[in-house]
Write a protein that holds these residues in place. Structure first.
Motif, PDB file in Angstrom:
ATOM      1  N   SER A  94       0.786  -1.200   0.127  1.00 27.00           N
ATOM      2  CA  SER A  94      -0.104  -0.283  -0.057  1.00 27.00           C
ATOM      3  C   SER A  94       0.973   1.286  -0.102  1.00 27.00           C
ATOM      4  O   SER A  94       0.508   2.099   0.704  1.00 27.00           O
ATOM      5  CB  SER A  94      -0.986   0.071   1.319  1.00 27.00           C
ATOM      6  N   GLY A  95       1.899   1.150  -0.823  1.00 21.33           N
ATOM      7  CA  GLY A  95       2.930   2.119  -0.596  1.00 21.33           C
ATOM      8  C   GLY A  95       2.547   3.634  -1.171  1.00 21.33           C
ATOM      9  O   GLY A  95       2.861   4.702  -0.675  1.00 21.33           O
ATOM     10  N   THR A  96       1.408   3.672  -2.011  1.00 24.15           N
ATOM     11  CA  THR A  96       0.911   4.995  -2.500  1.00 24.15           C
ATOM     12  C   THR A  96       0.018   5.690  -1.361  1.00 24.15           C
ATOM     13  O   THR A  96      -0.254   6.906  -1.452  1.00 24.15           O
ATOM     14  CB  THR A  96       0.040   4.756  -3.718  1.00 24.15           C
ATOM     15  N   LEU A  97      -0.476   4.839  -0.255  1.00 23.10           N
ATOM     16  CA  LEU A  97      -1.013   5.389   0.723  1.00 23.10           C
ATOM     17  C   LEU A  97      -0.301   5.880   1.643  1.00 23.10           C
ATOM     18  O   LEU A  97      -0.693   6.406   2.613  1.00 23.10           O
ATOM     19  CB  LEU A  97      -2.185   4.402   1.178  1.00 23.10           C
ATOM     20  N   LEU A  98       0.988   5.747   1.723  1.00 27.68           N
ATOM     21  CA  LEU A  98       1.951   6.378   2.896  1.00 27.68           C
ATOM     22  C   LEU A  98       2.701   7.685   2.568  1.00 27.68           C
ATOM     23  O   LEU A  98       2.613   8.018   1.249  1.00 27.68           O
ATOM     24  CB  LEU A  98       3.291   5.308   2.795  1.00 27.68           C
ATOM     25  N   GLU A 127       4.407   3.254   9.725  1.00 33.12           N
ATOM     26  CA  GLU A 127       3.445   3.748   9.213  1.00 33.12           C
ATOM     27  C   GLU A 127       2.818   2.743   8.311  1.00 33.12           C
ATOM     28  O   GLU A 127       1.139   2.570   8.370  1.00 33.12           O
ATOM     29  CB  GLU A 127       3.539   4.925   8.355  1.00 33.12           C
ATOM     30  N   ALA A 128       3.229   1.915   7.541  1.00 29.28           N
ATOM     31  CA  ALA A 128       2.717   0.878   6.995  1.00 29.28           C
ATOM     32  C   ALA A 128       1.922  -0.139   7.832  1.00 29.28           C
ATOM     33  O   ALA A 128       0.877  -0.608   7.576  1.00 29.28           O
ATOM     34  CB  ALA A 128       3.632   0.214   6.116  1.00 29.28           C
ATOM     35  N   TYR A 129       2.687  -0.640   8.964  1.00 30.13           N
ATOM     36  CA  TYR A 129       2.030  -1.311  10.060  1.00 30.13           C
ATOM     37  C   TYR A 129       0.865  -0.727  10.696  1.00 30.13           C
ATOM     38  O   TYR A 129      -0.015  -1.775  10.671  1.00 30.13           O
ATOM     39  CB  TYR A 129       3.103  -1.570  11.099  1.00 30.13           C
ATOM     40  N   GLN A 130       0.796   0.351  11.074  1.00 30.79           N
ATOM     41  CA  GLN A 130      -0.292   1.045  11.467  1.00 30.79           C
ATOM     42  C   GLN A 130      -1.561   1.060  10.527  1.00 30.79           C
ATOM     43  O   GLN A 130      -2.624   0.843  10.838  1.00 30.79           O
ATOM     44  CB  GLN A 130      -0.370   2.604  11.911  1.00 30.79           C
ATOM     45  N   LEU A 131      -1.252   1.355   9.328  1.00 33.98           N
ATOM     46  CA  LEU A 131      -2.327   1.066   8.225  1.00 33.98           C
ATOM     47  C   LEU A 131      -2.907  -0.419   7.978  1.00 33.98           C
ATOM     48  O   LEU A 131      -3.967  -0.241   8.098  1.00 33.98           O
ATOM     49  CB  LEU A 131      -1.771   1.773   6.849  1.00 33.98           C
ATOM     50  N   ALA A 132      -2.027  -1.086   8.117  1.00 36.37           N
ATOM     51  CA  ALA A 132      -2.158  -2.522   7.953  1.00 36.37           C
ATOM     52  C   ALA A 132      -3.497  -3.096   9.236  1.00 36.37           C
ATOM     53  O   ALA A 132      -4.463  -3.479   9.109  1.00 36.37           O
ATOM     54  CB  ALA A 132      -1.057  -3.624   7.866  1.00 36.37           C
ATOM     55  N   LEU A 133      -2.901  -2.454  10.317  1.00 34.04           N
ATOM     56  CA  LEU A 133      -3.819  -2.550  11.528  1.00 34.04           C
ATOM     57  C   LEU A 133      -5.264  -1.969  11.382  1.00 34.04           C
ATOM     58  O   LEU A 133      -6.440  -2.557  11.644  1.00 34.04           O
ATOM     59  CB  LEU A 133      -3.194  -2.074  12.834  1.00 34.04           C
ATOM     60  N   ASP A 181       5.470   9.219   2.973  1.00 35.12           N
ATOM     61  CA  ASP A 181       6.609   9.006   2.304  1.00 35.12           C
ATOM     62  C   ASP A 181       7.214  10.718   2.211  1.00 35.12           C
ATOM     63  O   ASP A 181       7.549  11.144   1.191  1.00 35.12           O
ATOM     64  CB  ASP A 181       6.626   8.703   0.871  1.00 35.12           C
ATOM     65  N   PRO A 182       7.392  11.226   3.600  1.00 36.91           N
ATOM     66  CA  PRO A 182       7.838  12.694   3.398  1.00 36.91           C
ATOM     67  C   PRO A 182       9.220  12.936   2.676  1.00 36.91           C
ATOM     68  O   PRO A 182       9.644  13.999   2.341  1.00 36.91           O
ATOM     69  CB  PRO A 182       7.890  13.137   4.891  1.00 36.91           C
ATOM     70  N   PHE A 183      10.072  11.725   2.857  1.00 36.76           N
ATOM     71  CA  PHE A 183      11.509  11.932   2.480  1.00 36.76           C
ATOM     72  C   PHE A 183      11.664  11.447   0.974  1.00 36.76           C
ATOM     73  O   PHE A 183      12.672  11.292   0.540  1.00 36.76           O
ATOM     74  CB  PHE A 183      12.553  11.277   3.539  1.00 36.76           C
ATOM     75  N   GLN A 184      10.409  11.062   0.465  1.00 35.70           N
ATOM     76  CA  GLN A 184      10.193  10.563  -1.040  1.00 35.70           C
ATOM     77  C   GLN A 184      11.314   9.469  -1.187  1.00 35.70           C
ATOM     78  O   GLN A 184      12.058   9.446  -2.390  1.00 35.70           O
ATOM     79  CB  GLN A 184      10.525  11.712  -1.991  1.00 35.70           C
ATOM     80  N   LEU A 185      11.108   8.424  -0.467  1.00 29.77           N
ATOM     81  CA  LEU A 185      12.157   7.296  -0.519  1.00 29.77           C
ATOM     82  C   LEU A 185      11.634   6.047  -1.407  1.00 29.77           C
ATOM     83  O   LEU A 185      12.324   5.661  -2.190  1.00 29.77           O
ATOM     84  CB  LEU A 185      12.383   6.718   0.855  1.00 29.77           C
ATOM     85  N   LEU A 186      10.537   6.325  -1.679  1.00 29.50           N
ATOM     86  CA  LEU A 186       9.648   5.049  -2.294  1.00 29.50           C
ATOM     87  C   LEU A 186       9.493   5.510  -3.833  1.00 29.50           C
ATOM     88  O   LEU A 186       9.481   6.504  -4.345  1.00 29.50           O
ATOM     89  CB  LEU A 186       8.066   5.218  -2.023  1.00 29.50           C
ATOM     90  N   ARG A 204       4.752   0.497  -4.052  1.00 26.00           N
ATOM     91  CA  ARG A 204       5.984   1.203  -3.966  1.00 26.00           C
ATOM     92  C   ARG A 204       7.204   0.145  -3.393  1.00 26.00           C
ATOM     93  O   ARG A 204       6.921  -0.482  -2.391  1.00 26.00           O
ATOM     94  CB  ARG A 204       5.965   2.431  -3.497  1.00 26.00           C
ATOM     95  N   HIS A 205       8.374   0.668  -3.599  1.00 29.19           N
ATOM     96  CA  HIS A 205       9.538  -0.002  -3.076  1.00 29.19           C
ATOM     97  C   HIS A 205      10.640   0.868  -2.804  1.00 29.19           C
ATOM     98  O   HIS A 205      10.818   1.890  -3.431  1.00 29.19           O
ATOM     99  CB  HIS A 205       9.945  -1.134  -3.841  1.00 29.19           C
ATOM    100  N   ILE A 206      11.586   0.475  -1.973  1.00 36.46           N
ATOM    101  CA  ILE A 206      12.997   1.072  -1.808  1.00 36.46           C
ATOM    102  C   ILE A 206      13.988   0.056  -2.254  1.00 36.46           C
ATOM    103  O   ILE A 206      13.981  -0.896  -1.666  1.00 36.46           O
ATOM    104  CB  ILE A 206      13.225   1.458  -0.243  1.00 36.46           C
TER     105      ILE A 206
END
Length: 146
Positions: free
Chosen positions: A80-84, A120-126, A86-91, A99-101
């Motif tokens: 669900s990378g597009t939903l994160l 953030e991804a963990y919290q989104l999954a929860l 990503d303030p540092f634009q790592l993805l 999305r990936h790094i």
């Protein structure tokens, strides 16, 4: 806990076919994730890539991150990378959600920027899980016996 969670033999068989630096990088990235989320389930697949997913249930769709290992490289990916934020634009990536790094060295993931993305991804999954967690801290191989 990750130091006590052995790599499943079916996964290890295919992992051993990779070059040692790639194996070492995978093992360290896996430990980085499991040290932070020891009760996540590890789901193992071998399709176009040898992949371990880290999920809050026993389902692939509930994974918060994954490590696909290709012939000469690996990534830290987020389904669900597009939903994160990503303030540092790592993805990176152009998929609808994924999305990936790209991972080349431990410094690519052993930092607070990546740790916050994983959290953030963990919290989104929860938030998105439909069923309560059924299995905690298990490794589940979906790889056929070799």
């Amino acid at each position: 806990m990750s130091s006590q969670r052995f790599i499943h033999p079916h996964f290890q068989y295919y992992l051993d076919l990779k070059e040692q630096p790639l194996i070492d990088l995978y093992v360290d990235l896996r430990s980085f994730i499991l040290d932070k989320y020891p009760f996540s389930n590890e789901l193992l697949y071998h399709t176009h890539a040898l992949t371990s997913l880290y999920s809050i249930t026993e389902k692939m769709g509930d994974a918060f991150c994954l490590i696909p290992i290709y012939t000469n490289h690996l990534n830290l990916a987020f389904g669900s990378g597009t939903l994160l934020a990503d303030p540092f634009q790592l993805l990176q990536g152009t998929g609808k959600l994924m999305r990936h790094i790209p991972i080349k060295t431990p410094t690519d993931y052993r930092n607070e920027k990546v740790a916050s993305l994983i959290e953030e991804a963990y919290q989104l999954a929860l938030e998105e899980v439909e069923n309560p967690i059924k299995v905690k801290g298990e490794t589940i191989s979906k790889i056929k016996k070799v």
